[in-house]
Design a protein around this motif. Structure first.
Motif, PDB file in Angstrom:
ATOM      1  N   LEU A  39      -0.628 -36.777 -34.159  1.00 60.94           N
ATOM      2  CA  LEU A  39      -1.379 -36.822 -32.899  1.00 60.94           C
ATOM      3  C   LEU A  39      -0.500 -37.393 -31.786  1.00 60.94           C
ATOM      4  N   SER A  40       0.347 -38.365 -32.142  1.00 60.70           N
ATOM      5  CA  SER A  40       1.283 -38.913 -31.152  1.00 60.70           C
ATOM      6  C   SER A  40       2.221 -37.830 -30.647  1.00 60.70           C
ATOM      7  N   LEU A  41       2.625 -36.924 -31.547  1.00 57.55           N
ATOM      8  CA  LEU A  41       3.508 -35.820 -31.159  1.00 57.55           C
ATOM      9  C   LEU A  41       2.802 -34.913 -30.157  1.00 57.55           C
ATOM     10  N   ASP A  42       1.521 -34.671 -30.395  1.00 59.69           N
ATOM     11  CA  ASP A  42       0.705 -33.864 -29.489  1.00 59.69           C
ATOM     12  C   ASP A  42       0.709 -34.491 -28.091  1.00 59.69           C
ATOM     13  N   MET A  43       0.508 -35.823 -28.035  1.00 59.21           N
ATOM     14  CA  MET A  43       0.507 -36.536 -26.756  1.00 59.21           C
ATOM     15  C   MET A  43       1.903 -36.573 -26.154  1.00 59.21           C
ATOM     16  N   PHE A  44       2.920 -36.682 -27.025  1.00 63.93           N
ATOM     17  CA  PHE A  44       4.302 -36.782 -26.568  1.00 63.93           C
ATOM     18  C   PHE A  44       4.698 -35.538 -25.768  1.00 63.93           C
ATOM     19  N   GLY A  45       4.264 -34.358 -26.244  1.00 65.35           N
ATOM     20  CA  GLY A  45       4.549 -33.116 -25.521  1.00 65.35           C
ATOM     21  C   GLY A  45       3.948 -33.123 -24.132  1.00 65.35           C
ATOM     22  N   VAL A  46       2.695 -33.596 -24.041  1.00 65.10           N
ATOM     23  CA  VAL A  46       2.026 -33.668 -22.738  1.00 65.10           C
ATOM     24  C   VAL A  46       2.738 -34.683 -21.842  1.00 65.10           C
ATOM     25  N   CYS A  47       3.198 -35.800 -22.446  1.00 64.38           N
ATOM     26  CA  CYS A  47       3.946 -36.807 -21.680  1.00 64.38           C
ATOM     27  C   CYS A  47       5.241 -36.224 -21.136  1.00 64.38           C
ATOM     28  N   LEU A  48       5.919 -35.402 -21.953  1.00 66.17           N
ATOM     29  CA  LEU A  48       7.206 -34.870 -21.533  1.00 66.17           C
ATOM     30  C   LEU A  48       7.076 -33.927 -20.346  1.00 66.17           C
ATOM     31  N   VAL A  49       6.018 -33.109 -20.325  1.00 60.96           N
ATOM     32  CA  VAL A  49       5.878 -32.212 -19.172  1.00 60.96           C
ATOM     33  C   VAL A  49       5.582 -33.026 -17.922  1.00 60.96           C
ATOM     34  N   ASN A  50       4.831 -34.124 -18.070  1.00 62.82           N
ATOM     35  CA  ASN A  50       4.569 -35.015 -16.946  1.00 62.82           C
ATOM     36  C   ASN A  50       5.843 -35.647 -16.423  1.00 62.82           C
ATOM     37  N   THR A  51       6.744 -35.989 -17.352  1.00 61.98           N
ATOM     38  CA  THR A  51       7.951 -36.706 -16.981  1.00 61.98           C
ATOM     39  C   THR A  51       9.036 -35.741 -16.506  1.00 61.98           C
ATOM     40  N   LEU A  52       9.435 -34.807 -17.387  1.00 65.37           N
ATOM     41  CA  LEU A  52      10.530 -33.890 -17.052  1.00 65.37           C
ATOM     42  C   LEU A  52      10.143 -32.939 -15.916  1.00 65.37           C
ATOM     43  N   GLY A  53       8.887 -32.480 -15.944  1.00 66.78           N
ATOM     44  CA  GLY A  53       8.449 -31.523 -14.933  1.00 66.78           C
ATOM     45  C   GLY A  53       8.523 -32.081 -13.523  1.00 66.78           C
ATOM     46  N   ALA A  54       8.348 -33.406 -13.406  1.00 62.02           N
ATOM     47  CA  ALA A  54       8.319 -34.017 -12.070  1.00 62.02           C
ATOM     48  C   ALA A  54       9.714 -34.276 -11.512  1.00 62.02           C
ATOM     49  N   LEU A  55      10.737 -34.333 -12.378  1.00 64.02           N
ATOM     50  CA  LEU A  55      12.078 -34.707 -11.898  1.00 64.02           C
ATOM     51  C   LEU A  55      12.623 -33.723 -10.856  1.00 64.02           C
ATOM     52  N   PRO A  56      12.508 -32.378 -11.092  1.00 66.90           N
ATOM     53  CA  PRO A  56      12.952 -31.456 -10.030  1.00 66.90           C
ATOM     54  C   PRO A  56      12.155 -31.637  -8.733  1.00 66.90           C
ATOM     55  N   ILE A  57      10.865 -31.965  -8.843  1.00 68.26           N
ATOM     56  CA  ILE A  57      10.048 -32.155  -7.634  1.00 68.26           C
ATOM     57  C   ILE A  57      10.555 -33.374  -6.853  1.00 68.26           C
ATOM     58  N   ILE A  58      10.859 -34.465  -7.578  1.00 71.70           N
ATOM     59  CA  ILE A  58      11.387 -35.672  -6.923  1.00 71.70           C
ATOM     60  C   ILE A  58      12.731 -35.354  -6.264  1.00 71.70           C
ATOM     61  N   HIS A  59      13.605 -34.671  -7.025  1.00 76.85           N
ATOM     62  CA  HIS A  59      14.952 -34.348  -6.532  1.00 76.85           C
ATOM     63  C   HIS A  59      14.869 -33.544  -5.239  1.00 76.85           C
ATOM     64  N   ILE A  60      14.008 -32.529  -5.225  1.00 78.26           N
ATOM     65  CA  ILE A  60      13.960 -31.634  -4.064  1.00 78.26           C
ATOM     66  C   ILE A  60      13.237 -32.283  -2.887  1.00 78.26           C
ATOM     67  N   THR A  61      12.167 -33.037  -3.167  1.00 78.50           N
ATOM     68  CA  THR A  61      11.439 -33.691  -2.071  1.00 78.50           C
ATOM     69  C   THR A  61      12.339 -34.676  -1.330  1.00 78.50           C
ATOM     70  N   LEU A  62      13.175 -35.402  -2.076  1.00 75.41           N
ATOM     71  CA  LEU A  62      14.034 -36.426  -1.468  1.00 75.41           C
ATOM     72  C   LEU A  62      15.474 -35.938  -1.318  1.00 75.41           C
ATOM     73  N   LEU A  63      15.639 -34.617  -1.207  1.00 76.36           N
ATOM     74  CA  LEU A  63      16.967 -33.997  -1.182  1.00 76.36           C
ATOM     75  C   LEU A  63      17.894 -34.617  -0.139  1.00 76.36           C
ATOM     76  N   CYS A  64      17.352 -34.937   1.019  1.00 71.45           N
ATOM     77  CA  CYS A  64      18.192 -35.408   2.124  1.00 71.45           C
ATOM     78  C   CYS A  64      18.335 -36.931   2.154  1.00 71.45           C
ATOM     79  N   TYR A  65      17.797 -37.610   1.156  1.00 68.24           N
ATOM     80  CA  TYR A  65      17.909 -39.076   1.080  1.00 68.24           C
ATOM     81  C   TYR A  65      18.499 -39.458  -0.282  1.00 68.24           C
ATOM     82  N   PRO A  66      19.827 -39.303  -0.432  1.00 65.25           N
ATOM     83  CA  PRO A  66      20.440 -39.470  -1.768  1.00 65.25           C
ATOM     84  C   PRO A  66      20.135 -40.814  -2.426  1.00 65.25           C
ATOM     85  N   ALA A  67      20.192 -41.901  -1.673  1.00 67.34           N
ATOM     86  CA  ALA A  67      19.978 -43.221  -2.278  1.00 67.34           C
ATOM     87  C   ALA A  67      18.536 -43.356  -2.768  1.00 67.34           C
ATOM     88  N   MET A  68      17.598 -42.957  -1.905  1.00 70.05           N
ATOM     89  CA  MET A  68      16.188 -43.039  -2.279  1.00 70.05           C
ATOM     90  C   MET A  68      15.904 -42.099  -3.459  1.00 70.05           C
TER      91      MET A  68
END
Ligand SMILES: [Zn+2]
Length: 195
Positions: free
Chosen positions: A48-77
């Motif tokens: 069951l933890s594995l089931d939750m882990f998959g959902v956690c990973l999409v929450n985590t990994l999926g958001a990284l490109p969004i963060i990168h692109i939203t803050l594209l012009c502010y490298p430090a932030m």
């Protein structure tokens, strides 16, 4: 196949997005195939933890490109936000996979949703970067995820809450994919404004 692997400068975005899309289906299939295992509670809880882990990973990994692109012009932030999101997500994954109740499990995801929501606000009202077409897709993505996350226990007389959650997660991943493709196409031609 629709990810533009060769056309982006930062290939890590494509890799992270690819893993984000595939981890939840993979982890959930393993859990649901073996949930009839006779090994007892210990084996069941691990799966069951594995089931939750998959959902956690999409929450985590999926958001990284969004963060990168939203803050594209502010490298430090951007670096700080990526690092903060990864560290807090690691803690959230620990909480979600060890939680004993659905409410505690849900709380582990709440601040991640809050973090993404503040990025969306920065795109709308601040100087956050990103394709004008992707924000709508990301908002639908999080609405579907929210609907899926708030269903535990509510639909078990008619339907099955857990199945509804998985269907919502899959729909939400499709919107994540469409939104990220929009952003990746957009980033090719974007230049940050000069200081
Ligand atoms: Zn499941």
């Amino acid at each position: 196949f629709s990810i533009p692997w060769m056309e982006v400068d930062s290939v890590w975005i494509c890799v992270v997005h690819y893993l984000a899309c595939l981890c939840p289906p993979w982890a959930s299939v393993v859990y649901h195939v073996f949930m009839n295992h006779v090994g007892g509670e210990h084996v069941y809880d691990t799966l069951l933890s594995l089931d939750m882990f998959g959902v956690c990973l999409v929450n985590t990994l999926g958001a990284l490109p969004i963060i990168h692109i939203t803050l594209l012009c502010y490298p430090a932030m951007r670096q700080t936000a990526l690092l903060a999101y990864i560290l807090l997500s690691a803690y959230g994954i620990y909480l979600a996979t060890t939680a004993r109740t659905n409410i505690l499990r849900l709380q582990a995801f709440l601040w991640q949703a809050g973090f993404r929501f503040s990025l969306f606000l920065f795109r709308v009202f601040g100087s956050g970067a990103g394709s004008p077409n992707s924000l709508r897709l990301f908002v639908i993505m999080d609405s579907l995820a929210g609907a899926g996350a708030s269903s535990p226990g509510l639909f078990d007389n008619w339907g099955n809450s857990h199945q509804i959650m998985h269907v919502m997660v899959i729909c939400s991943i499709i919107y994540l994919h469409w939104g990220t493709l929009e952003d990746l196409a957009w980033i090719k031609t974007y230049q940050c404004p000069a200081e």
